[in-house]
Scaffold this motif. Sequence first.
Motif, short mmCIF file in Angstrom:
data_model
loop_
_atom_site.label_atom_id
_atom_site.label_comp_id
_atom_site.label_asym_id
_atom_site.label_seq_id
_atom_site.Cartn_x
_atom_site.Cartn_y
_atom_site.Cartn_z
N LEU A 137 0.81 -1.27 -0.04
CA LEU A 137 0.05 -0.07 -0.21
C LEU A 137 0.84 1.25 0.07
N ASP A 138 0.67 1.86 -0.96
CA ASP A 138 1.42 3.27 -1.38
C ASP A 138 0.65 4.35 -0.50
N VAL A 139 0.86 4.75 0.27
CA VAL A 139 -0.01 5.91 0.97
C VAL A 139 -0.36 6.96 0.37
N ALA A 140 0.66 7.60 -0.32
CA ALA A 140 0.56 8.82 -1.39
C ALA A 140 -0.11 8.56 -2.42
N HIS A 141 0.08 7.24 -3.11
CA HIS A 141 -0.97 6.88 -4.03
C HIS A 141 -2.57 7.04 -3.56
N LEU A 142 -2.63 6.41 -2.51
CA LEU A 142 -3.92 6.36 -2.02
C LEU A 142 -4.42 7.75 -1.66
N GLN A 143 -3.78 8.71 -1.24
CA GLN A 143 -4.15 10.07 -0.91
C GLN A 143 -4.56 10.76 -2.16
N ILE A 144 -3.81 10.71 -3.16
CA ILE A 144 -4.11 11.56 -4.28
C ILE A 144 -5.45 10.82 -4.98
N SER A 145 -5.47 9.35 -4.78
CA SER A 145 -6.51 8.84 -5.67
C SER A 145 -7.90 9.06 -4.83
N ALA A 146 -7.71 9.15 -3.39
CA ALA A 146 -9.02 9.67 -2.45
C ALA A 146 -9.43 11.02 -2.93
N ASN A 147 -8.44 11.94 -3.19
CA ASN A 147 -8.96 13.31 -3.64
C ASN A 147 -9.49 13.21 -4.82
N THR A 148 -8.99 12.42 -5.78
CA THR A 148 -9.60 12.40 -7.18
C THR A 148 -10.67 11.73 -7.25
N LEU A 149 -10.92 10.85 -6.59
CA LEU A 149 -12.16 9.88 -6.64
C LEU A 149 -13.23 10.23 -5.45
N ALA A 161 -9.80 -0.01 5.96
CA ALA A 161 -10.48 -0.86 5.22
C ALA A 161 -9.47 -1.89 4.69
N LEU A 162 -8.21 -1.43 4.06
CA LEU A 162 -7.39 -2.11 3.31
C LEU A 162 -6.23 -2.95 4.40
N SER A 163 -6.19 -2.53 5.47
CA SER A 163 -5.41 -2.98 6.31
C SER A 163 -4.99 -4.48 6.32
N PRO A 164 -6.16 -5.46 6.14
CA PRO A 164 -6.24 -6.93 6.63
C PRO A 164 -5.39 -7.37 5.24
N PHE A 165 -5.24 -6.61 4.18
CA PHE A 165 -4.54 -7.21 3.07
C PHE A 165 -2.93 -6.60 2.87
N VAL A 166 -2.76 -5.77 3.77
CA VAL A 166 -1.35 -5.24 3.70
C VAL A 166 -0.28 -5.92 4.24
N ASN A 167 0.70 -6.23 3.62
CA ASN A 167 1.86 -6.69 4.25
C ASN A 167 3.19 -5.60 4.01
N GLY A 168 2.91 -4.56 3.22
CA GLY A 168 4.02 -3.81 3.12
C GLY A 168 3.50 -2.16 2.65
N TYR A 169 4.37 -1.36 3.32
CA TYR A 169 3.78 0.08 2.85
C TYR A 169 5.15 0.82 2.27
N HIS A 170 4.48 1.75 1.29
CA HIS A 170 5.43 2.76 0.87
C HIS A 170 5.11 4.17 1.26
N LEU A 171 6.03 4.92 2.01
CA LEU A 171 5.71 6.09 2.65
C LEU A 171 6.15 7.14 2.18
N SER A 172 5.29 8.39 2.21
CA SER A 172 5.78 9.42 1.58
C SER A 172 4.69 10.43 1.57
N GLU A 173 5.20 11.85 1.59
CA GLU A 173 3.89 12.74 1.61
C GLU A 173 3.78 13.38 0.36
N ASN A 174 2.87 14.02 -0.11
CA ASN A 174 2.54 15.06 -1.28
C ASN A 174 1.59 15.80 -0.96
N ASP A 175 1.08 16.72 -1.98
CA ASP A 175 -0.06 17.85 -1.64
C ASP A 175 -1.39 17.10 -1.89
N GLY A 176 -1.50 15.95 -2.15
CA GLY A 176 -2.94 15.34 -2.47
C GLY A 176 -3.18 15.16 -3.87
#
Length: 169
Positions: free
Chosen positions: A81-93, A103-118
Amino acid sequence: LGEDLDMKHLSNRKKSFEIFCNSVTFLEEFAFNLEVELLIENNVITTSNLLRFNQNPLLLCDPIEIIEFFKLVPDRVKLLLDVAHLQISANTLGFEAKKALEALSPFVNGYHLSENDGTSDTNNCINFKSWFWKYLNPHAGFYTIEVYNTNEKVLRSQIEIAKQMIYEN
């Protein structure tokens, strides 16, 4: 990822999703035989790409579709789960990134962590106030800090921030 896409013919979404699920199932069998874990990363849809196509042309941007996908593929396949991708997609969709992360936590085994402006996948540095900390699965197999345009000193500080926020809180 995260760049403007060229306009091309779009395949049937339902059929594409089915092909993708079947392909991942095939790859997982191959990976399992090699004793390799297969992780699939969530995609990112920007507003400019959504407007260009008048629809979301990409798979695995939306948490509902991501959950559906992981229910259809073998349980050994996990989410990167790329948290930056999720944030942008959330703002877009128009979905809530924090609720999606939970909600996605049960399926996760790794994270990409970074920040952005959304709005754009800029891979900026994380900080103690990053939006995602309290929603991460503490039992994930790994965390990757995916930041760009920095130096060793900053990267070391990024590691310390992640350690404190993931393991010490």
